[in-house]
Motif scaffolding. Structure first.
Motif, PDB file in Angstrom:
ATOM      1  N   LYS A  70       0.857  -1.181   0.000  1.00 27.16           N
ATOM      2  CA  LYS A  70       0.000   0.000   0.000  1.00 27.16           C
ATOM      3  C   LYS A  70       0.898   1.237   0.000  1.00 27.16           C
ATOM      4  CE  LYS A  70      -3.911   2.149   2.379  1.00 27.16           C
ATOM      5  NZ  LYS A  70      -4.851   2.069   3.522  1.00 27.16           N
ATOM      6  N   ARG A  71       0.626   2.193  -0.893  1.00 30.01           N
ATOM      7  CA  ARG A  71       1.478   3.372  -1.038  1.00 30.01           C
ATOM      8  C   ARG A  71       0.645   4.655  -0.993  1.00 30.01           C
ATOM      9  NH1 ARG A  71       6.584   1.801  -3.026  1.00 30.01           N
ATOM     10  NH2 ARG A  71       6.667  -0.400  -3.672  1.00 30.01           N
ATOM     11  N   ASP A  72       1.331   5.744  -0.622  1.00 27.31           N
ATOM     12  CA  ASP A  72       0.655   7.043  -0.639  1.00 27.31           C
ATOM     13  C   ASP A  72       0.775   7.645  -2.040  1.00 27.31           C
ATOM     14  OD1 ASP A  72       3.240   8.080  -0.900  1.00 27.31           O
ATOM     15  OD2 ASP A  72       3.409   8.599   1.217  1.00 27.31           O
ATOM     16  N   ARG A  73       0.279   8.854  -2.211  1.00 27.68           N
ATOM     17  CA  ARG A  73       0.263   9.464  -3.539  1.00 27.68           C
ATOM     18  C   ARG A  73       1.662   9.740  -4.082  1.00 27.68           C
ATOM     19  NH1 ARG A  73      -4.778  13.835  -3.227  1.00 27.68           N
ATOM     20  NH2 ARG A  73      -6.439  12.261  -2.887  1.00 27.68           N
ATOM     21  N   SER A  74       2.632   9.783  -3.180  1.00 27.40           N
ATOM     22  CA  SER A  74       4.015  10.022  -3.601  1.00 27.40           C
ATOM     23  C   SER A  74       4.740   8.717  -3.916  1.00 27.40           C
ATOM     24  CB  SER A  74       4.773  10.782  -2.498  1.00 27.40           C
ATOM     25  OG  SER A  74       4.171  12.044  -2.259  1.00 27.40           O
ATOM     26  N   GLY A  75       4.047   7.597  -3.745  1.00 28.46           N
ATOM     27  CA  GLY A  75       4.647   6.299  -4.042  1.00 28.46           C
ATOM     28  C   GLY A  75       5.385   5.665  -2.886  1.00 28.46           C
ATOM     29  N   ASN A  76       5.295   6.254  -1.699  1.00 29.00           N
ATOM     30  CA  ASN A  76       5.969   5.709  -0.526  1.00 29.00           C
ATOM     31  C   ASN A  76       5.097   4.643   0.148  1.00 29.00           C
ATOM     32  OD1 ASN A  76       8.189   7.613  -0.706  1.00 29.00           O
ATOM     33  ND2 ASN A  76       6.745   9.160   0.060  1.00 29.00           N
ATOM     34  N   LYS A  77       5.746   3.606   0.654  1.00 29.84           N
ATOM     35  CA  LYS A  77       5.011   2.555   1.355  1.00 29.84           C
ATOM     36  C   LYS A  77       4.377   3.125   2.631  1.00 29.84           C
ATOM     37  CE  LYS A  77       8.127  -1.132  -0.183  1.00 29.84           C
ATOM     38  NZ  LYS A  77       9.094  -2.177   0.268  1.00 29.84           N
ATOM     39  N   ILE A  78       3.162   2.653   2.918  1.00 36.79           N
ATOM     40  CA  ILE A  78       2.435   3.103   4.109  1.00 36.79           C
ATOM     41  C   ILE A  78       2.572   2.058   5.203  1.00 36.79           C
ATOM     42  CG2 ILE A  78       0.182   3.697   5.059  1.00 36.79           C
ATOM     43  CD1 ILE A  78      -0.617   4.709   2.304  1.00 36.79           C
ATOM     44  N   ALA A  79       3.063   2.501   6.360  1.00 36.52           N
ATOM     45  CA  ALA A  79       3.232   1.601   7.503  1.00 36.52           C
ATOM     46  C   ALA A  79       2.041   1.719   8.446  1.00 36.52           C
ATOM     47  CB  ALA A  79       4.521   1.925   8.248  1.00 36.52           C
ATOM     48  N   HIS A  80       1.740   0.644   9.148  1.00 40.47           N
ATOM     49  CA  HIS A  80       0.664   0.673  10.126  1.00 40.47           C
ATOM     50  C   HIS A  80       1.095   1.525  11.319  1.00 40.47           C
ATOM     51  CE1 HIS A  80      -2.184  -0.773  13.193  1.00 40.47           C
ATOM     52  NE2 HIS A  80      -2.985  -1.000  12.165  1.00 40.47           N
ATOM     53  N   PRO A  81       0.225   2.401  11.815  1.00 39.02           N
ATOM     54  CA  PRO A  81       0.610   3.316  12.900  1.00 39.02           C
ATOM     55  C   PRO A  81       0.957   2.629  14.221  1.00 39.02           C
ATOM     56  CG  PRO A  81      -1.751   3.431  12.484  1.00 39.02           C
ATOM     57  CD  PRO A  81      -1.158   2.650  11.364  1.00 39.02           C
ATOM     58  N   VAL A  82       0.463   1.421  14.434  1.00 41.09           N
ATOM     59  CA  VAL A  82       0.726   0.725  15.693  1.00 41.09           C
ATOM     60  C   VAL A  82       1.945  -0.184  15.593  1.00 41.09           C
ATOM     61  CG1 VAL A  82      -0.180  -0.907  17.399  1.00 41.09           C
ATOM     62  CG2 VAL A  82      -1.684   0.835  16.398  1.00 41.09           C
ATOM     63  N   THR A  83       1.964  -1.052  14.584  1.00 40.73           N
ATOM     64  CA  THR A  83       3.056  -2.028  14.475  1.00 40.73           C
ATOM     65  C   THR A  83       4.276  -1.476  13.751  1.00 40.73           C
ATOM     66  OG1 THR A  83       2.226  -2.927  12.371  1.00 40.73           O
ATOM     67  CG2 THR A  83       1.371  -3.896  14.419  1.00 40.73           C
ATOM     68  N   GLY A  84       4.067  -0.438  12.940  1.00 41.27           N
ATOM     69  CA  GLY A  84       5.183   0.111  12.178  1.00 41.27           C
ATOM     70  C   GLY A  84       5.552  -0.726  10.970  1.00 41.27           C
ATOM     71  N   LYS A  85       4.821  -1.822  10.734  1.00 43.08           N
ATOM     72  CA  LYS A  85       5.095  -2.684   9.585  1.00 43.08           C
ATOM     73  C   LYS A  85       4.326  -2.187   8.366  1.00 43.08           C
ATOM     74  CE  LYS A  85       6.044  -6.912  12.195  1.00 43.08           C
ATOM     75  NZ  LYS A  85       5.696  -8.345  12.377  1.00 43.08           N
TER      76      LYS A  85
END
Length: 324
Positions: free
Chosen positions: A154-169
């Motif tokens: 899952k990526r943001d509009r800039s193409g960066n991977k999105i990490a889960h806010p709790v686990t950081g994965k």
């Protein structure tokens, strides 16, 4: 003829030391359906170890580590109003004597109209289901499917991977379909045709259900095939092989599958494969992966195994049930 012989062994453990039971069964796939057979006393071969022999300890095990299944006990039976005979948890195993066991017999009319393959006396390797016959399944014994788990980050509009806010994965996504027959979300897989290689089934079913390949124009099919070949030719891993706790299972017929993960690391390949529901799929879309997923049969378990392999987010719970 392509002959695959597999053995799945399950030990029902009482205490810590005593193994009570071992189940074994074989699989035969033939290019000519009328000759397909299931033999109950095979000699093991190298091919069996590499094909249909691995059975993961998923939710067929209860808290006592007894071999068990749940969805194969649900009523009514899919596509009918047939109610299974109730099977208590302590009576599921064939090792437990139950003289009063009187399961309902049911085989769909559409199945009766087809050929009857293999041995009608073969028994479900996990235990009783409250229903005899073949139900909606074409073969006595194992009915083989293939499930392609296509994933991306899952990526943001800039193409960066999105990490889960709790686990950081990082969060994985997979292509999911909504089945027309039951309305549940699932992996876009399907049955292995007689004589067909599993690798061919994986690609064919994904194309038919997630990309609507059957309805494409000839020139569109050519381009689609190129992109599918690129996706399914890359590095992949077998997530699971073996018995599936499927609501269509009976005492004499059950589902087995091979689930394989095809991961699009950059997302570029799938950008050229726009999703479009087809065949048995009512809807198709990318779905964020987490423990909150409620999917058909044991598909959630297959998805969990993928997150473990990819080091992706699955659960916010830091306990032993989460990914390591």
């Amino acid at each position: 003829m392509l002959l695959l012989t597999g053995a799945s062994y399950a030990a029902v453990v009482h205490g810590l030391a005593r193994a009570v039971a071992v189940f074994s069964f074989t699989v035969a796939l033939s290019a000519q359906p009328a000759r397909c057979a299931l033999r109950r006393h095979p000699s093991l071969s190298n091919s069996s170890a590499n094909c249909w022999s691995r059975l993961h300890p998923f939710n067929m095990f209860n808290n006592s580590n007894k071999f068990y299944h749940r969805k194969a006990l649900t009523s009514p039976y899919p596509g009918s109003h047939v109610e299974r005979s109730q099977v208590p948890e302590d009576k599921v195993s064939w090792l437990i004597e139950w003289k009063d066991y009187n399961p309902v017999e049911y085989t769909a009319v559409s199945v009766l109209a087809g050929p009857s393959w293999a041995d009608p006396q073969i028994k479900n390797p996990v235990g009783r289901t409250g229903l005899t016959g073949r139900g909606l399944l074409g073969r006595w014994g194992p009915n083989h499917a293939a499930d392609p788990v296509v994933t991306r980050w899952k990526r943001d509009r800039s193409g960066n991977k999105i990490a889960h806010p709790v686990t950081g994965k990082n969060i994985l996504q997979f292509v999911a379909i909504k089945r027309r027959d039951c309305g549940e979300w699932a992996i876009p897989g399907g049955m292995v045709d007689p004589g067909e290689k599993v690798s061919a089934t994986l690609k064919r079913e994904f194309g038919e259900e997630a990309l609507n390949s059957l309805q494409k124009l000839p020139e569109e099919k050519v381009e689609l095939e190129k992109q599918l070949h690129k996706l399914f030719s890359q590095e992949h891993f077998v997530v699971y092989r073996g018995y599936v706790d499927d609501p269509r299972n009976t005492d004499n017929a059950w589902m087995e599958t091979e689930a394989v993960n095809y991961h699009d690391e950059t997302g570029e390949t799938m950008d050229n494969l726009p999703l479009e529901a087809g065949d048995d799929a009512g809807t198709v879309k990318w779905v964020d992966i987490s423990e909150k997923l409620k999917l058909y049969a044991n598909h959630s378990y297959f998805i969990k195994l993928v997150t473990e392999e990819r080091g992706a987010h699955w659960s916010e719970d830091p306990g032993p049930g989460c990914c390591e």
